[in-house]
Enzyme design. Structure first.
Site, PDB file in Angstrom:
ATOM      1  N   ASP A  12     117.390  21.347  30.969  1.00  0.00           N
ATOM      2  CA  ASP A  12     116.945  21.495  29.580  1.00  0.00           C
ATOM      3  C   ASP A  12     117.499  20.397  28.682  1.00  0.00           C
ATOM      4  O   ASP A  12     118.103  20.671  27.629  1.00  0.00           O
ATOM      5  CB  ASP A  12     117.366  22.859  29.027  1.00  0.00           C
ATOM      6  CG  ASP A  12     117.051  24.003  29.973  1.00  0.00           C
ATOM      7  OD1 ASP A  12     115.950  24.018  30.529  1.00  0.00           O
ATOM      8  OD2 ASP A  12     117.918  24.881  30.157  1.00  0.00           O
ATOM      9  N   GLU A  34     108.404  28.411  26.089  1.00  0.00           N
ATOM     10  CA  GLU A  34     109.812  28.507  25.700  1.00  0.00           C
ATOM     11  C   GLU A  34     110.295  27.117  25.321  1.00  0.00           C
ATOM     12  O   GLU A  34     109.507  26.191  25.151  1.00  0.00           O
ATOM     13  CB  GLU A  34     110.639  29.074  26.859  1.00  0.00           C
ATOM     14  CG  GLU A  34     110.502  28.276  28.149  1.00  0.00           C
ATOM     15  CD  GLU A  34     111.157  28.940  29.352  1.00  0.00           C
ATOM     16  OE1 GLU A  34     111.734  30.034  29.191  1.00  0.00           O
ATOM     17  OE2 GLU A  34     111.096  28.359  30.458  1.00  0.00           O
TER      18      GLU A  34
END
Length: 538
Positions: A47, A213
């Protein structure tokens, strides 16, 4: 992909402005001829998010339960990166994170620069969204502040608007919140320390973008943009939402997908521009046991929509590149890579090392006088089943999909304890290790493995030998199919295979890691130690 021996030799000769640093012997993305290979980081920086300040670039990434957390990396050319610190020394609450919390903790951070300060926002799926800040990205950082409490709030990113208003976009973890695949925005105070309005759902991805997301918030040419991954970690794509109003309605467009490449699930990352006006995008790829590795893609704007990667067939969206020219950032910048090997000469642990949980101060002693790392044995928990339950694992990321790691270790167990051991570990939901143990009969070295450690699996011994030496060289060689071959030596020259090949497996939301553990089976007032002279990755 290509990564020639000539380039590697040139890399090893570079003395960077960061000071002398070993260049990785397992993976170098910069090809030395103005081009680079993806991944730019062949390691588990899950991420990733990046911001630019002037001509400096700063990256952070998810760290989950590992401590210290929130690694901070720096680059001058967007391809060569060095770890310069961590934003979190200990996770809170300490009573929770002093025990292993696999897959919990720090999820999907964002890093921004605002009013002369660096900000990081991250979601803890059990507590809510936190913020911490600093003027110096190498640290120290402020203590985390809970900006918005809530079970399942994750993947947050701020936006300070032109009028001074501040907003926070975030997603939901279905495992805690009971819902996923939607994105929300809440207003914050101008300091960015507190949400001051309830969140409003601004996008529902259930129909077209399941598991949407990881949103990143931007503003350009009067549009609000939300960059967000969808479709799942291993198989997804990258979308962008845009609107003239911060709360929508938002238009939606796919801007990057796997296409005909071998880069599965390309998404979740950072749009960054350069001082010379180029646009680039960082994202990760799920590479199994190696973890979520970082790629860099060219990006262009067409009709106020981004296209990430290369749109070879005028589809309106791009596919990832393998080899590409480096960003034009001006100047000549040295080749550097994140730290891997460690000689333990500095009196500090190298920045690549992380504990499995909040550590006690006495667990290790980095002795600058002798240039060694001493690990003191820690009693195992009362409910011990396997290393999955151990907080004092000292680990670092796999540096690529092919490498050899070697350590020279002297074991000094307590004379009064039987069963004390040092472990040279490859850790994941399955794990294996060379276990150097003091028994009533003397030193025993074994190669052990534990399958389904995350589900209560127990260690089994594949092979063992009795030894007289207390100093050994431990080695693991890892192949591109994640096969780990363990061996040992008494002289550092002749190595003997021990046990059977072990296939590394990822951990909970992370790649496999490697490192050390020193433990004892009893809770008494003292124990032994392992003295590590050096750790070499090649």
């Amino acid at each position: 992909m290509r990564n020639s021996a000539l380039v590697f030799i040139l890399c090893c000769l570079v003395m960077s402005s960061y000071g002398q640093q070993d260049i990785s012997k397992s993976w170098v993305a910069d090809l030395g001829d103005g081009t680079y290979n993806n991944p730019i980081l062949f390691a588990d920086y899950s991420d990733p998010d990046v911001c630019r300040v002037g001509d400096d670039y700063y990256m952070t990434a998810s760290s989950f339960n590992a401590v210290p957390g929130l690694p901070i990396l720096h680059s001058k050319d967007m391809v060569n990166w060095k770890i310069i610190g961590h934003a979190i020394d200990r996770l809170k609450p300490d009573s929770v994170f002093s025990l292993p919390q696999h897959g919990n903790g720090v999820w999907a951070p964002s890093i921004r620069h605002h009013n002369g300060e660096f900000y990081i926002y991250y979601g803890d799926p059990d507590y809510g969204i936190y913020m911490l800040k600093t003027k110096n990205p190498a640290g120290p950082w402020s203590d985390p502040v809970l900006v918005k409490a809530g079970k399942g709030l994750i993947d947050s990113c701020p936006l300070w608007d032109d009028d001074g208003n501040a907003y926070l976009v975030y997603a939901y973890a279905g495992s805690r919140a009971g819902i996923k695949s939607v994105l929300s925005i809440a207003e914050m105070n101008s300091e960015g320390t507190k949400a001051v309005s309830p969140g409003r759902i601004i996008y529902d991805g259930h129909e077209n973008d399941p598991t949407v997301e990881g949103p990143k918030f931007h503003k350009r040419n009067g549009y609000y943009y939300i960059f967000a991954p969808a479709g799942g970690v291993a198989t997804g794509w990258q979308i962008v939402l845009r609107s003239k109003n911060v709360f929508g309605p938002y238009e939606r467009k796919v801007v990057m997908a796997q296409g005909n490449t071998d880069v599965n699930g390309p998404h979740q990352g950072a749009w960054v521009d350069t001082p010379l006006g180029e646009d680039w995008f960082y994202h990760f790829q799920d590479a199994g046991a190696v973890g979520r590795i970082v790629h860099l893609q060219p990006m262009v704007w067409k009709n106020d929509w981004p296209v990430i990667g290369i749109d070879r067939d005028n589809k309106g969206w791009g596919e990832p590149v393998g080899t590409y020219r480096k960003p034009r950032v001006g100047g000549n910048h040295p080749i550097v890579t994140p730290a891997e090997s460690d000689q333990f000469d500095s009196g500090m642990l190298g920045l690549q090392w992380q504990w499995h949980a909040n550590p006690m101060d006495w667990w290790h002693f980095a002795d600058a006088g002798t240039g060694t790392l001493q690990l003191y044995s820690v009693p195992v928990p009362d409910d011990y089943v396997s290393l999955w339950d151990i907080p004092n694992l000292l680990l670092q990321k796999f540096p690529s999909n092919r490498f050899t790691a070697t350590a020279r270790v002297t074991f000094r167990p307590s004379v009064s304890i039987s069963g004390e051991r040092f472990g040279f570990v490859v850790m994941g939901m399955d794990y294996a290790l060379l276990s150097f143990e003091k028994t009533e009969q003397g030193f025993v070295l074994s190669q052990n493995e534990c399958l389904k450690a995350d589900r209560g699996g127990k260690e089994t011994v594949n092979e063992q030998v009795s030894l007289n030496d207390s100093t050994l060289f431990f080695r693991v060689s890892v192949t591109p199919d994640a096969l780990c071959l363990f061996s040992y030596s008494t002289d550092g020259r002749s190595f003997h295979a021990l046990g059977k090949p072990f296939t590394a497996k990822e951990g909970k939301w992370i790649g496999a890691k490697m490192g050390f553990v020193c433990s004892r089976p009893v809770k008494n007032n003292d124990g032994g130690r392992a003295i590590i002279d050096w750790f070499e990755v090649e």
